[in-house]
Structures are given as C-alpha cells and as structure tokens.
Design an enzyme around this catalytic site. Sequence first.
Site, PDB file in Angstrom:
ATOM      1  CG  HIS A   1      24.828 116.800  44.052  1.00  5.60           C
ATOM      2  ND1 HIS A   1      25.296 118.050  43.722  1.00  5.60           N
ATOM      3  CD2 HIS A   1      25.642 116.347  45.055  1.00  5.60           C
ATOM      4  CE1 HIS A   1      26.347 118.344  44.482  1.00  5.60           C
ATOM      5  NE2 HIS A   1      26.586 117.321  45.296  1.00  5.60           N
TER       6      HIS A   1
ATOM      7  CB  ALA B   1      30.865 123.505  28.671  1.00  2.00           C
TER       8      ALA B   1
ATOM      9  CD  GLN C   1      29.194 119.465  41.475  1.00  2.29           C
ATOM     10  OE1 GLN C   1      29.001 120.095  42.499  1.00  2.29           O
ATOM     11  NE2 GLN C   1      30.011 119.897  40.519  1.00  2.29           N
TER      12      GLN C   1
ATOM     13  NE  ARG D   1      16.015 123.085  39.466  1.00  2.00           N
ATOM     14  CZ  ARG D   1      16.679 122.442  40.441  1.00  2.00           C
ATOM     15  NH1 ARG D   1      16.332 122.597  41.706  1.00  2.00           N
ATOM     16  NH2 ARG D   1      17.702 121.668  40.149  1.00  2.00           N
TER      17      ARG D   1
ATOM     18  CB  CYS E   1       8.958 102.176  53.016  1.00  6.46           C
ATOM     19  SG  CYS E   1       8.561 102.509  51.292  1.00  6.46           S
TER      20      CYS E   1
HETATM   21  C1  BJW Z   1      29.495 127.555  32.722  1.00  5.28           C
HETATM   22  C2  BJW Z   1      28.663 127.972  31.686  1.00  5.28           C
HETATM   23  C3  BJW Z   1      28.887 127.413  30.418  1.00  5.28           C
HETATM   24  C4  BJW Z   1      28.072 129.007  33.488  1.00  5.28           C
HETATM   25  N1  BJW Z   1      29.864 126.522  30.253  1.00  5.28           N
HETATM   26  N2  BJW Z   1      30.461 126.676  32.538  1.00  5.28           N
HETATM   27  C5  BJW Z   1      26.900 125.198  56.022  1.00  5.28           C
HETATM   28  C6  BJW Z   1      25.556 124.852  56.117  1.00  5.28           C
HETATM   29  C7  BJW Z   1      25.061 123.678  55.529  1.00  5.28           C
HETATM   30  C8  BJW Z   1      25.914 122.838  54.821  1.00  5.28           C
HETATM   31  C9  BJW Z   1      27.268 123.204  54.732  1.00  5.28           C
HETATM   32  C10 BJW Z   1      27.746 124.358  55.329  1.00  5.28           C
HETATM   33  N3  BJW Z   1      29.083 124.448  55.059  1.00  5.28           N
HETATM   34  C11 BJW Z   1      29.442 123.380  54.308  1.00  5.28           C
HETATM   35  C12 BJW Z   1      28.364 122.613  54.107  1.00  5.28           C
HETATM   36  C13 BJW Z   1      28.343 121.371  53.315  1.00  5.28           C
HETATM   37  C14 BJW Z   1      27.591 121.609  52.022  1.00  5.28           C
HETATM   38  C15 BJW Z   1      28.363 122.625  51.193  1.00  5.28           C
HETATM   39  O1  BJW Z   1      29.296 122.289  50.501  1.00  5.28           O
HETATM   40  N4  BJW Z   1      27.989 123.901  51.236  1.00  5.28           N
HETATM   41  C16 BJW Z   1      28.745 124.966  50.565  1.00  5.28           C
HETATM   42  C17 BJW Z   1      27.827 125.709  49.599  1.00  5.28           C
HETATM   43  C18 BJW Z   1      29.339 125.860  51.624  1.00  5.28           C
HETATM   44  N5  BJW Z   1      27.461 120.336  51.351  1.00  5.28           N
HETATM   45  C19 BJW Z   1      26.507 119.499  51.659  1.00  5.28           C
HETATM   46  O2  BJW Z   1      25.635 119.764  52.458  1.00  5.28           O
HETATM   47  C20 BJW Z   1      26.555 118.155  50.981  1.00  5.28           C
HETATM   48  N6  BJW Z   1      26.433 117.114  51.919  1.00  5.28           N
HETATM   49  C21 BJW Z   1      27.314 116.959  52.930  1.00  5.28           C
HETATM   50  O3  BJW Z   1      28.278 117.667  53.060  1.00  5.28           O
HETATM   51  O4  BJW Z   1      27.017 115.927  53.760  1.00  5.28           O
HETATM   52  C22 BJW Z   1      27.815 115.753  54.930  1.00  5.28           C
HETATM   53  C23 BJW Z   1      27.107 114.755  55.805  1.00  5.28           C
HETATM   54  C24 BJW Z   1      27.754 113.601  56.183  1.00  5.28           C
HETATM   55  C25 BJW Z   1      27.107 112.690  57.013  1.00  5.28           C
HETATM   56  C26 BJW Z   1      25.813 112.949  57.454  1.00  5.28           C
HETATM   57  C27 BJW Z   1      25.163 114.104  57.076  1.00  5.28           C
HETATM   58  C28 BJW Z   1      25.812 115.007  56.243  1.00  5.28           C
HETATM   59  C29 BJW Z   1      25.388 118.000  49.998  1.00  5.28           C
HETATM   60  C30 BJW Z   1      25.423 119.013  48.910  1.00  5.28           C
HETATM   61  C31 BJW Z   1      24.162 118.894  48.068  1.00  5.28           C
HETATM   62  C32 BJW Z   1      24.082 119.998  47.019  1.00  5.28           C
HETATM   63  N7  BJW Z   1      22.771 120.027  46.492  1.00  5.28           N
HETATM   64  C33 BJW Z   1      22.482 120.910  45.373  1.00  5.28           C
HETATM   65  C34 BJW Z   1      20.980 120.763  45.046  1.00  5.28           C
HETATM   66  C35 BJW Z   1      20.741 119.433  44.323  1.00  5.28           C
HETATM   67  C36 BJW Z   1      19.317 119.220  43.976  1.00  5.28           C
HETATM   68  C37 BJW Z   1      18.768 120.238  43.036  1.00  5.28           C
HETATM   69  O5  BJW Z   1      19.269 120.404  41.903  1.00  5.28           O
HETATM   70  O6  BJW Z   1      17.818 120.872  43.432  1.00  5.28           O
HETATM   71  O7  BJW Z   1      23.283 120.551  44.253  1.00  5.28           O
HETATM   72  S1  BJW Z   1      22.931 122.594  45.671  1.00  5.28           S
HETATM   73  C38 BJW Z   1      23.515 122.917  44.039  1.00  5.28           C
HETATM   74  O8  BJW Z   1      24.944 123.151  44.067  1.00  5.28           O
HETATM   75  C39 BJW Z   1      23.328 121.603  43.275  1.00  5.28           C
HETATM   76  C40 BJW Z   1      24.587 121.533  42.475  1.00  5.28           C
HETATM   77  O9  BJW Z   1      24.809 120.213  42.059  1.00  5.28           O
HETATM   78  C41 BJW Z   1      25.608 122.069  43.415  1.00  5.28           C
HETATM   79  C42 BJW Z   1      26.862 122.554  42.731  1.00  5.28           C
HETATM   80  O10 BJW Z   1      26.622 123.654  41.936  1.00  5.28           O
HETATM   81  P1  BJW Z   1      27.337 123.797  40.525  1.00  5.28           P
HETATM   82  O11 BJW Z   1      26.933 122.687  39.656  1.00  5.28           O
HETATM   83  O12 BJW Z   1      28.776 124.010  40.721  1.00  5.28           O
HETATM   84  O13 BJW Z   1      26.605 125.116  39.949  1.00  5.28           O
HETATM   85  P2  BJW Z   1      26.936 126.657  40.235  1.00  5.28           P
HETATM   86  O14 BJW Z   1      25.737 127.415  39.842  1.00  5.28           O
HETATM   87  O15 BJW Z   1      27.476 126.877  41.554  1.00  5.28           O
HETATM   88  O16 BJW Z   1      28.117 126.957  39.207  1.00  5.28           O
HETATM   89  C43 BJW Z   1      27.903 126.943  37.803  1.00  5.28           C
HETATM   90  C44 BJW Z   1      29.253 127.181  37.133  1.00  5.28           C
HETATM   91  O17 BJW Z   1      29.061 127.060  35.740  1.00  5.28           O
HETATM   92  C45 BJW Z   1      29.838 128.577  37.378  1.00  5.28           C
HETATM   93  O18 BJW Z   1      31.195 128.453  37.746  1.00  5.28           O
HETATM   94  C46 BJW Z   1      29.728 129.263  36.026  1.00  5.28           C
HETATM   95  O19 BJW Z   1      30.785 130.170  35.765  1.00  5.28           O
HETATM   96  C47 BJW Z   1      29.788 128.092  35.090  1.00  5.28           C
HETATM   97  N8  BJW Z   1      29.124 128.283  33.779  1.00  5.28           N
HETATM   98  N9  BJW Z   1      27.810 128.946  32.125  1.00  5.28           N
HETATM   99  C48 BJW Z   1      30.654 126.218  31.284  1.00  5.28           C
HETATM  100  N10 BJW Z   1      28.124 127.803  29.317  1.00  5.28           N
HETATM  101 ZN    ZN Z   2       7.080 104.262  51.223  1.00  4.09          ZN
END
Ligand code: BJW
Ligand code: ZN
Length: 244
Positions: free
Chosen positions: A119, A231, A101, A70, A130
């Site tokens: 994120h 966008a 994000q 990546r 550490c």
């Molecule tokens: C266009 C376009 C163009 C295309 N113009 N638009 C069950 C199991 C485990 C966890 C969970 C669970 N149920 C719920 C959870 C919680 C979980 C969650 O929400 N899961 C859901 C998926 C169900 N969330 C978490 O775990 C979060 N933490 C949390 O809840 O902590 C609670 C906690 C409290 C206290 C102690 C411990 C815990 C953390 C979430 C972290 C997400 N991480 C990622 C990876 C980041 C690192 C990396 O990049 O590798 O973040 S996952 C991935 O999804 C990434 C993104 O930021 C995130 C969002 O995705 P995004 O940006 O919306 O992308 P897409 O692909 O989904 O959508 C793209 C959009 O663009 C589409 O709509 C297209 O149409 C559009 N598009 N071309 C405009 N040209």
């Molecule tokens: Zn260290």
Amino acid sequence: MNKDMESLRNILGKARRICVLTGAGVSAESGVPTFRGDAGIWKNHNPMDLATPQAFDRDPELVWEFYAWRRMRMREVAPNPAHFALAALERIAPHFTLITQNVDGLHQSAGSENVLEIHGSIWTLRCPHCGAEEENREPDLPPLPRCADCGGLLRPGVVWFGEPLDARVWDRAVTVISECEVFLSVGTSALVQPAASLALAAQNVGAVTAEVNPEPTEQTEAMDYAFTGKAGILLPGLVPEQNA
Ligand code: BJW
Ligand code: ZN
C-alpha cells in the site's frame, strides 16, 4: 484449529520459505491507530473523503492535512516487539518475505529487509503528472507540496481505495506466496482486497497458514493455526531459537 505455539515455532524453525502479511494491528502497540473498529481512524473519518483519488482531486488540502497529521504521529513512534520479532524471524529463515499493508516504515526501522509495501509509504511523495517520486520525512511539508520537476501538485505515495497496487510490488508478492511453505497473517482485519486474497493463495499452494490477532477475522476459521492476542506479546514466542 491448532493453538499450539510450540508446534508452529517448530514449523517456522524448519521452513525454507516464509511469508508474513502484516496490517495496522502490528503497529497498534507502537501507538499508530488502526483503521477499523472503535478506536480506528475510519470511525471518525470517512475514507471516501480522505483516501481516494477523487477526494484528492476535490479537496487536496483536506487530504494533505490528514496525511500531515498521520506523518507527524508516525514520526514520534518506534517499532514494538512484534516488529522486532519479525525482523528476527527473517534472520533465521533461508527465504523470508514480509508483505505489509502498513505505510509507516516501522518494519524497516526494526531491521526487516525484504519488505514489500503493497500500500506504499507515507514517507514517499509522488507526482501524479510526471511520475516523479521523492522520499520525504520532513516534519514541515508545505500545505500543498509541489513537484520539483514539473510544478505539479504532489500526493502521498500510498495506495487509495479504487487504485491499483503497484504492479511490480504486487506481482512479487503473488510470486513469493506461490512458493511459500508457511504463511503468517498478523494484525490485519483481512477485509481489504487484494491483500486479503493472499491467505487463500497461500492455502492453495499448500502452505501452513497462521493468524495472530486479538479479534477473530473472516479468515480465522480457515487458518491451520490461530492465536488470539496482541502481536507484540505473541510474536516473540513464535521465533525459533537461532541455533535450535
Ligand atoms: C491487532 C492489534 C495488536 C489490533 N496486535 N493485531 C467498493 C468501493 C470502492 C472500492 C471497493 C469496493 N469494494 C471493494 C473494493 C476494493 C477495495 C476494498 O477492498 N475495499 C473493501 C474495504 C471492501 N480495494 C481497493 O480499492 C484496492 N485497490 C483495488 O482493488 O484496485 C483494483 C483496481 C484494478 C485496476 C484499476 C483500478 C483499480 C486498494 C486498497 C487500498 C487500501 N488503502 C488503505 C489506505 C492506505 C494509505 C493510508 O494509510 O492512508 O490501506 S485503507 C486501509 O486498510 C489501509 C490498510 O493498509 C488497509 C487494511 O487495513 P488493516 O491493516 O487490515 O487494518 P484494520 O484497521 O482493518 O485492522 C486492524 C486489525 O488489527 C484488526 O483485525 C484488529 O483486531 C487487529 N489488532 N490491535 C495484533 N496489538
Ligand atoms: Zn512532476
């Protein structure tokens, strides 16, 4: 549902406090793949094997391989007109916060300054032992990079599934949303929490809400404005004239 771009442009031109939430779709036109959908990263890669702390404990080499790939791709890309339009909007608005994000850093490359990376960043490495953090944009990381302070195995400075967001960054996002007059959601599927909850929070404080996305999301119907399209094509048309 309002689809009048001129109307929203006028609102943006008068607003004092604007918040924008961006997702992977904003970087799609730069050549960074999104996560969900047919061309998304999670189509061919299981997030539970690559983007969880458990996956890193189990097989750090595999996780690092994924992030090295990546990083390599993200080094080769440049901001697109969507990133530049948001940077231009920031220069016009009295108070503007970009909550992203995305971990690619392209908003900052385009000139955005007030950016909350909820994120994390792929250009940060963090020591889980550490707590040391370093910025690193080297193309050639060792396969398993080590912490200079304690020798621990470094991890990418991003937020994985099941991990809490950085509390300071998240608290700041919640605060600016609680004060915002206009909320714009761009290029996010609005499926991942807690990021997706920001739209509702904005609505609850009476903000005008708007979405830009080529596909409908679960939030589209609830938005005051929704614009269907890319966008990079649509956002430049939402930036008010500087002296208007
Ligand atoms: C266009 C376009 C163009 C295309 N113009 N638009 C069950 C199991 C485990 C966890 C969970 C669970 N149920 C719920 C959870 C919680 C979980 C969650 O929400 N899961 C859901 C998926 C169900 N969330 C978490 O775990 C979060 N933490 C949390 O809840 O902590 C609670 C906690 C409290 C206290 C102690 C411990 C815990 C953390 C979430 C972290 C997400 N991480 C990622 C990876 C980041 C690192 C990396 O990049 O590798 O973040 S996952 C991935 O999804 C990434 C993104 O930021 C995130 C969002 O995705 P995004 O940006 O919306 O992308 P897409 O692909 O989904 O959508 C793209 C959009 O663009 C589409 O709509 C297209 O149409 C559009 N598009 N071309 C405009 N040209
Ligand atoms: Zn260290």
